[in-house]
Design an enzyme around this catalytic site. Structure first.
Site, PDB file in Angstrom:
ATOM      1  N   THR A  44     -15.027 -27.954   6.590  1.00 42.90           N
ATOM      2  CA  THR A  44     -16.358 -28.419   6.062  1.00 42.90           C
ATOM      3  C   THR A  44     -16.993 -27.350   5.435  1.00 42.90           C
ATOM      4  OG1 THR A  44     -17.706 -27.708   7.901  1.00 42.90           O
ATOM      5  CG2 THR A  44     -16.766 -29.839   8.295  1.00 42.90           C
ATOM      6  N   ILE A 108     -16.665 -24.447  10.678  1.00 41.53           N
ATOM      7  CA  ILE A 108     -18.120 -24.713  10.283  1.00 41.53           C
ATOM      8  C   ILE A 108     -18.629 -23.485   9.748  1.00 41.53           C
ATOM      9  CG2 ILE A 108     -18.685 -24.272  12.768  1.00 41.53           C
ATOM     10  CD1 ILE A 108     -21.297 -26.107  12.154  1.00 41.53           C
ATOM     11  N   ILE A 139     -15.254 -20.383  12.654  1.00 42.26           N
ATOM     12  CA  ILE A 139     -16.511 -20.045  11.876  1.00 42.26           C
ATOM     13  C   ILE A 139     -16.294 -19.430  10.582  1.00 42.26           C
ATOM     14  CG2 ILE A 139     -18.711 -18.677  11.767  1.00 42.26           C
ATOM     15  CD1 ILE A 139     -18.174 -20.754  14.145  1.00 42.26           C
ATOM     16  N   LYS A 140     -16.840 -20.206   9.412  1.00 43.48           N
ATOM     17  CA  LYS A 140     -16.451 -19.886   8.144  1.00 43.48           C
ATOM     18  C   LYS A 140     -17.594 -18.847   7.715  1.00 43.48           C
ATOM     19  CE  LYS A 140     -14.836 -23.267   4.649  1.00 43.48           C
ATOM     20  NZ  LYS A 140     -14.872 -24.551   4.099  1.00 43.48           N
ATOM     21  N   ILE A 141     -16.971 -18.018   7.090  1.00 51.58           N
ATOM     22  CA  ILE A 141     -17.818 -16.888   6.479  1.00 51.58           C
ATOM     23  C   ILE A 141     -17.235 -16.419   5.110  1.00 51.58           C
ATOM     24  CG2 ILE A 141     -18.481 -14.241   6.891  1.00 51.58           C
ATOM     25  CD1 ILE A 141     -17.885 -14.770   9.833  1.00 51.58           C
TER      26      ILE A 141
END
Length: 372
Positions: A44, A108, A139-141
């Protein structure tokens, strides 16, 4: 006869859907894609959530409840998106269990407003991880300069990370270093490093869009022959770098201790130029141990008529290097290309984030009184 998506899976490529909405979750569509399209994960981003919240009525009840509770737009976005991701991870839990945690992942993203703020990125990564509270979350960074130490620190906490917005080989090397440092720190802190997973999202089609624009401006015959080739070549060289860096003594010491490799993920795989084959960034990037995250249109095109051969990457390194020599010879500054793309990528996500905030703020102010 197997389907093209089954063939892709058999070649060691994990198919992830680059889209999520509550309607997909509640209608059974996501479950159907797992069963019929070999989808084993979801990514996402703010643009995807902005689109989901702008369309349909799936969020009306929750928005009304949040409005009644006096939630701000930021609080509402956090609640809505983490709820969707949690529900999606539960749907993918059997895939996660069957693949020992490799797939069945839902990503996310931290707020794009934090792309240049290391400490705030780390804090929000921890908050998202704790709130979703599912082991098959990523966790998207973003792989900005400020993002690199945040990636290391987040992994060091035992949190799985999807590193996004990678365009250059130099930045990718820094991402791998950040990953290895994070796993080393997690190991030193006593975390079970076998449970920490990561992907490195290398963007493909946007590279062609920017390079082709420059080749058009150059305008000679040689330049025109180089169009629509840089994205695939760049990704192939990323895989070459992946093989090299995870064969080092440093990486092997970690994998021998149970760590996972950080898999390359091909992102931005929807073809932007309608003159190109609509499965180009799937069929030309088949390689074992990779992820291809596809918008639904690309997924359906692949399922319908994708021609999946064997490994299309590892035998093509020499040609990829030669292409970049040719691009340099006609005057394409690829370092500038990738910096422009990173800056634009962050700006686009920030714009989408603010659009999302505006959408939610309007929805909160217009929520029906029934829940108040």
């Amino acid at each position: 006869m197997s389907t093209p998506t089954e063939q892709l899976t058999a070649q060691g490529v994990s198919i992830w859907l680059d889209d999520l909405s509550r309607e997909r979750i509640t209608s059974g569509n996501l479950t159907e894609l797992i069963a019929t399209r070999n989808v084993v994960g979801v990514t996402t981003n703010p643009t995807i959530f902005a689109g989901a919240l702008s369309n349909g009525h799936a969020y009306e009840t929750q928005v009304a409840q949040l409005a009644a509770a006096g939630a701000s737009a930021d609080d509402a976005i956090f609640q809505i998106t983490t709820d969707d991701v949690r529900d999606a991870t539960d749907i993918f839990r059997p895939v996660y269990d069957a693949t020992a945690g490799v797939d069945g992942r839902v990503s996310i993203e931290v707020s794009p407003d934090l792309a240049h703020d290391t400490a705030a990125t780390i804090d929000q990564a921890k908050q998202l991880w704790a709130t979703v509270d599912r082991p098959n979350t990523h966790i998207k960074i973003p792989a900005t300069k400020a993002g690199l130490p945040a990636i290391t620190a987040t992994l060091a906490e035992g949190i799985s990370v999807n590193v996004t917005l990678i365009f250059s080989l130099q930045r990718y090397a820094e991402v791998i270093d950040a990953y290895l440092a994070g796993i080393e720190q997690a190991q030193a802190a006593g975390h079970d490093i076998s449970t920490i997973h990561s992907v490195a999202s290398f963007f493909v089609s946007r590279v062609d869009t920017e390079v082709d624009k420059r080749l058009t401006a150059i305008g000679n015959g040689v330049a025109s022959t180089l169009k629509s080739k840089a994205g695939v070549a760049n990704a192939r060289l990323a895989y070459e770098l992946f093989e090299k860096e995870f064969a080092t003594d440093r990486a092997k010491a970690l994998t021998d201790a149970g760590a996972n490799v950080q898999r390359p993920l091909w992102a931005s795989t929807g073809v932007k130029d309608p003159a190109l084959p609509d499965t180009l960034y799937v069929t030309e990037l088949v390689a074992p141990g990779t992820v291809n995250t596809m918008p639904e249109k690309t997924l359906e095109a692949t399922f319908d008529h994708g021609e999946i051969g064997g490994d299309a990457v590892t035998g093509a390194y020499a040609d990829a290097h030669a292409l970049f020599d040719q691009l340099a010879s006609v005057g394409v500054d690829f370092d500038d290309v990738t910096q422009v793309l990173e800056d634009e990528g962050v700006e686009k996500f920030i714009a989408s984030w603010h659009e999302l905030k505006d959408t939610v703020a309007a929805a909160l102010s217009n929520a029906p009184e029934i829940a108040r």
